[in-house]
Design an enzyme around this catalytic site. Structure first.
Site, PDB file in Angstrom:
ATOM      1  N   ASP A  60      11.626 131.027   4.326  1.00 40.42           N
ATOM      2  CA  ASP A  60      11.686 132.198   5.367  1.00 40.42           C
ATOM      3  C   ASP A  60      10.819 131.822   6.252  1.00 40.42           C
ATOM      4  O   ASP A  60      10.710 130.745   6.631  1.00 40.42           O
ATOM      5  CB  ASP A  60      10.419 133.390   4.978  1.00 40.42           C
ATOM      6  CG  ASP A  60      10.730 134.104   3.841  1.00 40.42           C
ATOM      7  OD1 ASP A  60      11.648 133.899   3.477  1.00 40.42           O
ATOM      8  OD2 ASP A  60       9.452 134.522   3.085  1.00 40.42           O
ATOM      9  N   MET A  61      11.724 132.943   7.715  1.00 35.45           N
ATOM     10  CA  MET A  61      11.337 132.281   9.164  1.00 35.45           C
ATOM     11  C   MET A  61      10.500 131.752   9.281  1.00 35.45           C
ATOM     12  O   MET A  61       9.997 130.460   9.833  1.00 35.45           O
ATOM     13  CB  MET A  61      12.755 132.712   9.854  1.00 35.45           C
ATOM     14  CG  MET A  61      12.262 132.658  11.674  1.00 35.45           C
ATOM     15  SD  MET A  61      13.073 133.572  12.870  1.00 35.45           S
ATOM     16  CE  MET A  61      11.793 134.584  12.749  1.00 35.45           C
TER      17      MET A  61
END
Length: 216
Positions: A60-61
């Protein structure tokens, strides 16, 4: 939300003709997002020096830590099979809200996309995919009422660790999707880091293990 990734240089921790192991900083997309403003990402930065690098899994970012990249299509296939067969073992560290009890355990809660609220995921016993996370408490900090925990995802569902910890009522600090506003505000970023990855090398079969220092 404005996408403003850090200018961190991506230097491989491990590199050979088959694969790379790199550290993704928090705030950087793994792959390009939608729109011209979201083209800067981990794979585009790595491909400047390694044009044959290919994605086989993502973070995930907001998550930092270790990612494995394949070099070329044949290694992409081999590593993808290793992930599918659960030959790749990943360990994470997180800091969560509250005092997590018991000190170790296993979370088995099926997950599915919460379509009206994408990209959020949710627990769904009717249609969710089987999802398993093992955890071990590392320490509890009484003044902040937070717990540092080691996490091992047995399966690799989207947002699995974040949703499972929320389901235990111990969301990760800094989690904009799954924590309350107060818990989210306790950290300047999502406190989730991929700290170790271990896999059989796709050419030699020898165990490759890489560690990454937790930055929080």
């Amino acid at each position: 939300m404005i996408y403003a990734p850090p200018a961190t240089e991506i230097v491989p921790l491990y590199a050979d003709d088959a694969l790379l192991v790199v550290e993704k900083p928090a705030g950087l997309l793994s792959v390009p997002g939608r729109g011209d403003d979201k083209q800067d990402c981990l794979i585009s930065r790595v491909q400047v020096d390694f044009p044959d690098a290919l994605i086989v899994h993502r973070l995930d970012m907001g998550t930092s830590g270790l990612m494995v990249l394949a070099r070329g299509k044949a290694m992409e296939r081999a590593l993808s099979i290793a992930f599918q067969q659960r030959q790749v073992h990943k360990c994470y560290q997180a800091v969560v809200s509250g005092c997590l009890q018991p000190l170790n355990g296993e979370v088995n809660l099926p997950l599915i996309t919460d379509w009206p609220n994408r990209p959020r995921q949710m627990v769904c016993f009717e249609r969710g995919k089987a999802s398993c996370t093992r955890y071990q408490v590392l320490n509890y900090d009484s003044p902040s009422d937070t717990t540092r925990v080691a996490l091992e995802p047995v399966t690799g569902r989207t947002h699995q660790l974040r949703v499972h910890l929320q389901a235990l009522q111990h969301p990760i600090l800094g989690d904009e999707l799954y924590a309350s506003a107060a818990v989210c505000a306790q950290a300047p970023r999502l406190l989730l880091h991929a700290s170790q990855i271990r896999l059989p090398h796709p050419l030699t079969g020898a165990t490759l293990s890489v560690n990454s220092a937790v930055p929080f």
